[in-house]
Design a protein around this motif. Structure first.
Motif, PDB file in Angstrom:
ATOM      1  N   GLY A 119       0.757  -1.338   0.004  1.00 38.55           N
ATOM      2  CA  GLY A 119      -0.019   0.003  -0.206  1.00 38.55           C
ATOM      3  C   GLY A 119       0.675   1.250  -0.143  1.00 38.55           C
ATOM      4  O   GLY A 119       0.477   2.390  -0.647  1.00 38.55           O
ATOM      5  N   ALA A 120       1.953   1.125   0.823  1.00 39.33           N
ATOM      6  CA  ALA A 120       2.919   2.528   0.825  1.00 39.33           C
ATOM      7  C   ALA A 120       3.658   2.857  -0.538  1.00 39.33           C
ATOM      8  O   ALA A 120       3.761   3.788  -0.639  1.00 39.33           O
ATOM      9  CB  ALA A 120       3.932   2.208   1.912  1.00 39.33           C
ATOM     10  N   GLU A 121       3.732   1.522  -1.499  1.00 40.65           N
ATOM     11  CA  GLU A 121       4.206   1.643  -2.684  1.00 40.65           C
ATOM     12  C   GLU A 121       3.247   2.229  -3.622  1.00 40.65           C
ATOM     13  O   GLU A 121       3.473   2.325  -4.881  1.00 40.65           O
ATOM     14  CB  GLU A 121       4.826   0.478  -2.871  1.00 40.65           C
ATOM     15  CG  GLU A 121       6.319   0.153  -2.138  1.00 40.65           C
ATOM     16  CD  GLU A 121       7.208   0.619  -2.585  1.00 40.65           C
ATOM     17  OE1 GLU A 121       7.523   0.989  -3.791  1.00 40.65           O
ATOM     18  OE2 GLU A 121       8.003   1.225  -1.693  1.00 40.65           O
ATOM     19  N   GLY A 122       1.980   2.124  -3.229  1.00 38.54           N
ATOM     20  CA  GLY A 122       0.742   2.431  -4.218  1.00 38.54           C
ATOM     21  C   GLY A 122       0.373   1.430  -5.004  1.00 38.54           C
ATOM     22  O   GLY A 122      -0.286   1.352  -5.974  1.00 38.54           O
ATOM     23  N   ARG A 123       0.763   0.184  -4.671  1.00 30.72           N
ATOM     24  CA  ARG A 123       0.524  -0.922  -5.134  1.00 30.72           C
ATOM     25  C   ARG A 123      -0.593  -1.681  -4.342  1.00 30.72           C
ATOM     26  O   ARG A 123      -0.406  -2.638  -3.887  1.00 30.72           O
ATOM     27  CB  ARG A 123       1.622  -2.179  -5.388  1.00 30.72           C
ATOM     28  CG  ARG A 123       2.728  -1.403  -6.125  1.00 30.72           C
ATOM     29  CD  ARG A 123       4.360  -2.012  -5.684  1.00 30.72           C
ATOM     30  NE  ARG A 123       4.379  -3.459  -5.960  1.00 30.72           N
ATOM     31  CZ  ARG A 123       5.511  -4.175  -5.566  1.00 30.72           C
ATOM     32  NH1 ARG A 123       6.624  -3.373  -5.177  1.00 30.72           N
ATOM     33  NH2 ARG A 123       5.410  -5.212  -5.784  1.00 30.72           N
ATOM     34  N   VAL A 124      -1.889  -1.263  -4.724  1.00 31.87           N
ATOM     35  CA  VAL A 124      -3.050  -1.618  -4.086  1.00 31.87           C
ATOM     36  C   VAL A 124      -3.503  -2.940  -4.446  1.00 31.87           C
ATOM     37  O   VAL A 124      -3.845  -3.711  -3.754  1.00 31.87           O
ATOM     38  CB  VAL A 124      -4.198  -0.621  -4.143  1.00 31.87           C
ATOM     39  CG1 VAL A 124      -5.293  -1.017  -3.692  1.00 31.87           C
ATOM     40  CG2 VAL A 124      -3.836   0.936  -3.852  1.00 31.87           C
ATOM     41  N   GLU A 125      -3.357  -3.207  -5.670  1.00 33.89           N
ATOM     42  CA  GLU A 125      -3.750  -4.720  -5.956  1.00 33.89           C
ATOM     43  C   GLU A 125      -2.922  -5.870  -5.563  1.00 33.89           C
ATOM     44  O   GLU A 125      -3.078  -6.747  -5.029  1.00 33.89           O
ATOM     45  CB  GLU A 125      -3.681  -4.984  -7.730  1.00 33.89           C
ATOM     46  CG  GLU A 125      -4.466  -4.026  -8.332  1.00 33.89           C
ATOM     47  CD  GLU A 125      -5.919  -4.040  -7.799  1.00 33.89           C
ATOM     48  OE1 GLU A 125      -6.626  -4.998  -7.415  1.00 33.89           O
ATOM     49  OE2 GLU A 125      -6.607  -2.653  -7.927  1.00 33.89           O
ATOM     50  N   ASP A 126      -1.575  -5.494  -5.362  1.00 36.25           N
ATOM     51  CA  ASP A 126      -0.616  -6.476  -4.505  1.00 36.25           C
ATOM     52  C   ASP A 126      -0.822  -6.488  -3.252  1.00 36.25           C
ATOM     53  O   ASP A 126      -0.938  -7.453  -2.744  1.00 36.25           O
ATOM     54  CB  ASP A 126       0.840  -5.883  -4.861  1.00 36.25           C
ATOM     55  CG  ASP A 126       1.282  -5.917  -6.384  1.00 36.25           C
ATOM     56  OD1 ASP A 126       0.671  -6.930  -6.896  1.00 36.25           O
ATOM     57  OD2 ASP A 126       2.191  -5.073  -6.607  1.00 36.25           O
ATOM     58  N   ALA A 127      -1.403  -5.521  -2.573  1.00 33.20           N
ATOM     59  CA  ALA A 127      -1.870  -5.481  -1.008  1.00 33.20           C
ATOM     60  C   ALA A 127      -2.912  -6.308  -1.082  1.00 33.20           C
ATOM     61  O   ALA A 127      -3.215  -7.133  -0.098  1.00 33.20           O
ATOM     62  CB  ALA A 127      -2.194  -3.935  -0.806  1.00 33.20           C
TER      63      ALA A 127
END
Length: 488
Positions: A289-297
């Protein structure tokens, strides 16, 4: 023009300091039953302590005729962790009550923590002396002191607390050694912790927990090279990494932005039959989430569920945080509804994650709606109230900031130094020198020493208005607080 009275007296506060309507006009408040329940002495005492002037607290307590048991005293002191000197005075008053046997160990620890929060260390050590006389001291007493010193940026004093344990009749064992290292590492004094570890490790039975503390400390700095060195030393010394160690390594790597390496550690855990925990998945979800990778989260969260691991509030908070950072608030609220359906209660952190992002993107009205909703479901903490007060002050809505402040008092929540500072700053920026001075005096009355910048900002405003007398009055109060924190 408002007037200042003589030393050690109150700056008069007009009754219309708050508007007649309180936050209760827009938010659910505690019921009258909860506020006045005669069967709950803890709530009555907390309300009395927070509303009584410092110089009249003991008199008010005597007049209340409330019978205080050790359990009740412990509950009050635990609840009023930010009340500083007021907590201590209640503690002293309770000790002198007829038929009161003695305070519990936990009550002593609570008042030690309260005094350390407002940096009244002389009084704190006085409580320690009394615990020694009553043979109540434990390793945890000194661990609590070490933590507070380290958080206050006083690593030398934390080490001193460890070194004097023997003089107080408490053996500085492995638990105390780990407590010192943990206190230093959590306050980002990893270099100091490492030096102490290297010089004293031969005296103690160092185990995986000790090494894990150091690895976590280096991860907080962050210094992954040193974290890896400690990990390698741990393995070479014959200490097998456990689930806690792996979790700390994953966390350190994620904090450094090396999520791929963190996933490698998770895969390595699987090869060693060490099953990842909900904590590890919460770290992975947060990192994505901190990296902006919501789908990965989301994928990490779903992988956790497929593994049969039950999500706890920390994992849900991480997922909510991931959606909030991407401003996908609709998804965040769906996650909130889902966790409630599954019987996982939101906590103050849940509320704060959403509030922080809503305020950050300027959606203040929605933030207030969330605040009103969340106080029905969980107890706000100091950060929650501080965020709301700061938000309203930033919008120039001083009246609403004051209402949140008043509501906080109605909930018997003692403001922290940071909360006081935010409110005083807001008042100063609005040119409300009188109100800011009243609040500064209240802060000092509670034994809380203001930060230099907080007093400096108020001082400039007062001098601009030609109120040198108020500046002198408050300056004397601060000096007196340092020299004699129990003055009446």
């Amino acid at each position: 023009m408002w007037r200042l009275r003589t030393s050690r007296t109150k700056i008069p506060l007009q009754k219309n300091h708050f508007n007649k309507g309180s936050i209760s006009t827009k938010t659910p408040t505690t019921s009258s039953t909860e506020e006045e329940d005669p069967s709950d002495p803890t709530k009555k005492l907390c309300k009395l302590i927070l509303s009584s002037p410092r110089c009249g607290l003991e008199t008010a307590l005597d007049a209340s005729h409330i019978k205080v048991s050790p359990a009740t005293a412990e509950s009050v002191l635990t609840h009023l962790s930010n009340a500083g000197i007021q907590s201590y005075r209640f503690f002293e008053w309770g000790s002198k009550q007829r038929a009161f046997p003695s305070h519990t160990v936990r009550a002593h620890h609570s008042v030690i923590d309260s005094l350390a929060r407002v940096r009244q260390y002389a009084l704190m050590w006085g409580v320690v002396d009394r615990m020694r006389d009553a043979r109540l001291l434990t390793v945890e007493t000194f661990c609590a002191i070490m933590r507070r010193y380290a958080r206050a940026g006083r690593p030398d004093e934390a080490v001193y607390a460890f070194n004097v344990m023997g003089k107080y009749g408490v053996d500085p064992n492995e638990a105390a050694f780990n407590g010192l290292l943990s206190a230093l590492c959590k306050a980002k004094h990893a270099w100091r912790a490492q030096e102490i570890f290297d010089s004293a490790k031969s005296r103690f039975a160092v185990d995986a927990k000790t090494y894990s503390i150091l690895i976590e400390g280096w991860g907080r700095v962050p210094n992954l090279v040193k974290a890896r060195e400690v990990f390698d030393e741990m393995v070479q010394s014959g200490c097998e990494p456990d689930i806690v160690t792996y979790g700390i390594m994953v966390d350190a790597l994620c904090k450094a932005g090396r999520i791929g390496d963190a996933l490698g550690v998770v895969r390595d855990m699987g090869s060693k039959n060490c099953r990842p925990t909900s904590f590890i998945y919460s770290v992975l979800v947060h990192a994505h989430g901190a990296e902006g990778r919501v789908e990965d989260a989301v994928d990490a969260f779903l992988e956790m569920e497929r593994s049969g691991i039950v999500a706890d509030v920390a994992v849900y908070n991480a997922l909510i945080g991931a959606f909030c950072r991407a401003s996908r608030f609709g998804n965040a609220f769906k996650v909130l509804e889902e966790m409630e359906k599954r019987g996982v209660s939101p906590n103050a952190r849940t509320c704060n994650v959403i509030l922080n992002r809503l305020i950050g993107v300027g959606r203040n009205e929605e933030a207030f709606k969330v605040f009103r909703r969340m106080i029905r479901q969980c107890e706000p903490d100091s950060d929650t109230y501080t965020m709301m007060i700061k938000m309203f002050c930033g919008k120039g809505e001083l009246g609403m900031a004051m209402k949140v402040w008043k509501y906080m008092g109605l909930k018997r929540f003692a403001p922290s130094m940071h909360t006081f500072s935010v409110m005083i700053k807001g008042l100063c920026e609005a040119g409300e020198a009188r109100r800011a001075a009243v609040l500064m005096e209240e802060m000092l009355e509670k034994g809380i020493q203001p930060h230099g910048t907080t007093f400096g900002r108020l001082r400039q405003l007062l001098l601009k208005e030609g109120r040198e007398d108020v500046v002198e009055f408050l300056s004397e109060k601060m000096k007196t607080l340092v020299k004699d924190p129990l003055w009446d």
